[in-house]
Motif scaffolding. Structure first.
Motif, PDB file in Angstrom:
ATOM      1  N   UNK A   4       5.412 -32.465  25.571  1.00  7.79           N
ATOM      2  CA  UNK A   4       6.857 -32.287  25.471  1.00  7.79           C
ATOM      3  C   UNK A   4       7.277 -31.230  26.478  1.00  7.79           C
ATOM      4  N   UNK A   5       8.575 -31.221  26.745  1.00 15.18           N
ATOM      5  CA  UNK A   5       9.133 -30.164  27.578  1.00 15.18           C
ATOM      6  C   UNK A   5       9.863 -29.204  26.637  1.00 15.18           C
ATOM      7  N   UNK A   6       9.790 -27.923  26.941  1.00 16.72           N
ATOM      8  CA  UNK A   6      10.418 -26.951  26.050  1.00 16.72           C
ATOM      9  C   UNK A   6      10.968 -25.777  26.813  1.00 16.72           C
ATOM     10  N   UNK A   7      11.577 -24.877  26.044  1.00 21.61           N
ATOM     11  CA  UNK A   7      12.154 -23.665  26.615  1.00 21.61           C
ATOM     12  C   UNK A   7      11.493 -22.474  25.956  1.00 21.61           C
ATOM     13  N   UNK A   8      11.027 -21.533  26.768  1.00 22.16           N
ATOM     14  CA  UNK A   8      10.387 -20.344  26.205  1.00 22.16           C
ATOM     15  C   UNK A   8      11.445 -19.449  25.572  1.00 22.16           C
ATOM     16  N   UNK A   9      11.248 -19.093  24.319  1.00 24.25           N
ATOM     17  CA  UNK A   9      12.197 -18.247  23.609  1.00 24.25           C
ATOM     18  C   UNK A   9      11.776 -16.793  23.692  1.00 24.25           C
ATOM     19  N   UNK A  10      10.485 -16.541  23.529  1.00 22.23           N
ATOM     20  CA  UNK A  10      10.009 -15.170  23.596  1.00 22.23           C
ATOM     21  C   UNK A  10       8.731 -15.036  22.800  1.00 22.23           C
ATOM     22  N   UNK A  11       8.274 -13.808  22.652  1.00 23.77           N
ATOM     23  CA  UNK A  11       7.027 -13.587  21.930  1.00 23.77           C
ATOM     24  C   UNK A  11       7.278 -12.787  20.658  1.00 23.77           C
ATOM     25  N   UNK A  12       6.386 -12.981  19.698  1.00 22.94           N
ATOM     26  CA  UNK A  12       6.418 -12.209  18.471  1.00 22.94           C
ATOM     27  C   UNK A  12       5.002 -12.230  17.911  1.00 22.94           C
ATOM     28  N   UNK A  13       4.827 -11.738  16.706  1.00 29.58           N
ATOM     29  CA  UNK A  13       3.502 -11.867  16.112  1.00 29.58           C
ATOM     30  C   UNK A  13       3.654 -12.325  14.674  1.00 29.58           C
ATOM     31  N   UNK A  14       2.700 -13.121  14.223  1.00 28.39           N
ATOM     32  CA  UNK A  14       2.696 -13.581  12.846  1.00 28.39           C
ATOM     33  C   UNK A  14       1.353 -13.196  12.223  1.00 28.39           C
ATOM     34  N   UNK A  15       1.237 -13.383  10.926  1.00 27.59           N
ATOM     35  CA  UNK A  15       0.011 -12.989  10.244  1.00 27.59           C
ATOM     36  C   UNK A  15      -0.741 -14.228   9.795  1.00 27.59           C
ATOM     37  N   UNK A  16      -2.040 -14.257  10.025  1.00 28.03           N
ATOM     38  CA  UNK A  16      -2.841 -15.402   9.598  1.00 28.03           C
ATOM     39  C   UNK A  16      -3.249 -15.225   8.139  1.00 28.03           C
ATOM     40  N   UNK A  17      -4.053 -16.168   7.635  1.00 25.71           N
ATOM     41  CA  UNK A  17      -4.386 -16.150   6.210  1.00 25.71           C
ATOM     42  C   UNK A  17      -5.197 -14.913   5.837  1.00 25.71           C
ATOM     43  N   UNK A  18      -5.912 -14.329   6.804  1.00 25.22           N
ATOM     44  CA  UNK A  18      -6.700 -13.138   6.519  1.00 25.22           C
ATOM     45  C   UNK A  18      -5.880 -11.860   6.678  1.00 25.22           C
ATOM     46  N   UNK A  19      -4.599 -11.995   6.968  1.00 26.07           N
ATOM     47  CA  UNK A  19      -3.741 -10.830   7.098  1.00 26.07           C
ATOM     48  C   UNK A  19      -3.783 -10.178   8.461  1.00 26.07           C
ATOM     49  N   UNK A  20      -4.419 -10.858   9.419  1.00 22.94           N
ATOM     50  CA  UNK A  20      -4.488 -10.305  10.765  1.00 22.94           C
ATOM     51  C   UNK A  20      -3.228 -10.673  11.536  1.00 22.94           C
ATOM     52  N   UNK A  21      -2.779  -9.747  12.357  1.00 27.25           N
ATOM     53  CA  UNK A  21      -1.617 -10.004  13.194  1.00 27.25           C
ATOM     54  C   UNK A  21      -2.046 -10.809  14.419  1.00 27.25           C
ATOM     55  N   UNK A  22      -1.334 -11.898  14.703  1.00 20.85           N
ATOM     56  CA  UNK A  22      -1.672 -12.739  15.852  1.00 20.85           C
ATOM     57  C   UNK A  22      -0.446 -12.821  16.758  1.00 20.85           C
ATOM     58  N   UNK A  23      -0.628 -12.465  18.026  1.00 19.94           N
ATOM     59  CA  UNK A  23       0.478 -12.550  18.975  1.00 19.94           C
ATOM     60  C   UNK A  23       0.721 -14.009  19.345  1.00 19.94           C
ATOM     61  N   UNK A  24       1.971 -14.407  19.424  1.00 17.64           N
ATOM     62  CA  UNK A  24       2.251 -15.806  19.738  1.00 17.64           C
ATOM     63  C   UNK A  24       3.550 -15.923  20.513  1.00 17.64           C
ATOM     64  N   UNK A  25       3.678 -17.041  21.209  1.00 16.86           N
ATOM     65  CA  UNK A  25       4.879 -17.344  21.974  1.00 16.86           C
ATOM     66  C   UNK A  25       5.678 -18.401  21.227  1.00 16.86           C
ATOM     67  N   UNK A  26       6.971 -18.190  21.140  1.00 12.67           N
ATOM     68  CA  UNK A  26       7.846 -19.160  20.479  1.00 12.67           C
ATOM     69  C   UNK A  26       8.477 -20.037  21.550  1.00 12.67           C
ATOM     70  N   UNK A  27       8.354 -21.350  21.366  1.00 12.65           N
ATOM     71  CA  UNK A  27       8.915 -22.287  22.333  1.00 12.65           C
ATOM     72  C   UNK A  27       9.804 -23.274  21.591  1.00 12.65           C
ATOM     73  N   UNK A  28      10.981 -23.490  22.143  1.00 16.43           N
ATOM     74  CA  UNK A  28      11.866 -24.523  21.615  1.00 16.43           C
ATOM     75  C   UNK A  28      11.483 -25.806  22.344  1.00 16.43           C
TER      76      UNK A  28
END
Lengths: 207, 123
Positions: A4-28
């Motif tokens: 797919x084609x998308x638009x980069x929105x920005x970066x943030x971090x979410x938490x996985x099931x073990x409670x670790x913070x994971x950096x990720x990029x949000x794309x529309x």
């Protein structure tokens, strides 16, 4: 290859099931319109051409306006062809949404145009080590490239010698990225790690 | 930016009530520690020396002196590993980043307590 084609929105971090913070990029990502269906009979190979993003009709060339009209859509900002788009047998003019193509845990590649860095020296541009010492008579050549070749033979600088120059602003593909989440209501996809390009840049996600 | 906020709202399940505190305050942070397959709760008491970021990546730094050694821990506000935070003492400080405490030891490294200040009391 699906994508797919998308638009980069920005970066943030979410938490996985073990409670670790994971950096990720949000794309529309998407929804993309099928602007052309290429088949073995007509083109010699199978492919889907997808369009994404809004574009003004006055800024779109007439041939492209006609092309979009044939698919029954408004002009699009970006058109990309995906060869052997295998999971969906889509018709001309149909839209493809993000949850039809990607699921959580998929391995994907992301293609974008990296941020322009301007004229950069060899240390940043090619990863040269620099001189390594700031004292012991180094004067001002801390980040100098050093020798660029021998003398009377070959009497020239060989082609492709890595030197200072324009850096960034080129097409970069990052492979083996993991899809962390798909949020279909807002057409969002969260991909682990960084993705080339600035915010608002067009990104091609391939699977 | 709104879409980033949307992502944050979608992906944080349990909103904990973390009391409003600021730099210089003394807090106790109870957080989960996973050792192998066992999970236990450890508490960390110290002074907040920095609050940084916003949204999903907002963090605070707590500093304490443990056995004569300064220890700092950075906690994300959104971390699922934080069980709760209790505010023990409010501190009276004149800046928001208290890095000067790192070079101070003993009695000098104390923070004066901020007593009830009438109407101006802000959470």
């Amino acid at each position: 290859m699906n994508g797919l084609i998308g638009k980069k929105i920005g970066m943030t971090s979410i938490y996985d099931s073990a409670g670790r913070s994971v950096a990720c990029t949000v794309i529309e990502a998407g929804p993309c319109v099928v602007t052309q269906v290429k088949t073995e009979d007509t083109d010699g190979y199978e492919a889907l051409q997808l369009g994404f993003g809004e574009a003004k009709t006055k800024n779109t060339s007439n041939p492209l306006v006609g092309h979009f009209k044939k698919a029954g859509t408004d002009p699009k900002r970006k058109v990309v062809e995906f060869r052997n788009f295998n999971i969906l047998a889509k018709e001309l003019g149909e839209t493809i949404r993000v949850d039809e193509v990607f699921a959580e845990g998929d391995k994907v590649s992301a293609v974008g145009v990296s941020k322009g860095k301007g004229f950069q020296g060899v240390v940043k541009r090619h990863g040269f080590g620099g001189v390594g010492e700031s004292t012991h008579g180094q004067h001002n050549r801390l980040r100098a490239p050093g020798s660029i070749g021998a003398s009377s033979y070959p009497s020239k600088v060989i082609k492709g010698m890595r030197m200072a120059g324009r850096d960034g602003g080129r097409r970069v593909k990052v492979k083996n990225l993991r899809v962390l989440k798909v949020l279909p209501e807002k057409n969002l996809i969260l991909i682990k790690g960084a993705i080339p390009g600035h915010k608002g840049a067009l990104i091609i996600i391939e699977k | 930016m709104d879409l980033i906020k949307y992502v944050h709202e979608q992906l944080t399940q349990d909103k904990k009530a973390i009391p409003a505190f600021r730099s210089g305050d003394n807090v106790v942070v109870n957080y989960k520690i996973i050792e192998g397959d066992k999970e236990r709760i450890q508490s960390f008491r110290g002074d907040v020396i920095q609050i940084k970021g916003h949204g999903a990546t907002k963090t605070f730094t707590v500093r304490k002196i443990s056995n004569g050694v300064g220890v700092e821990r950075i906690f994300p506000f959104a971390s699922p590993n934080i069980v709760d935070v209790t505010l023990v003492k409010r501190g009276k400080v004149r800046r928001s980043r208290l890095f000067y405490l790192r070079s101070l030891v003993g009695k000098k490294a104390r923070i004066k307590e901020r007593k009830y200040t009438g109407n101006k009391e802000n959470s």
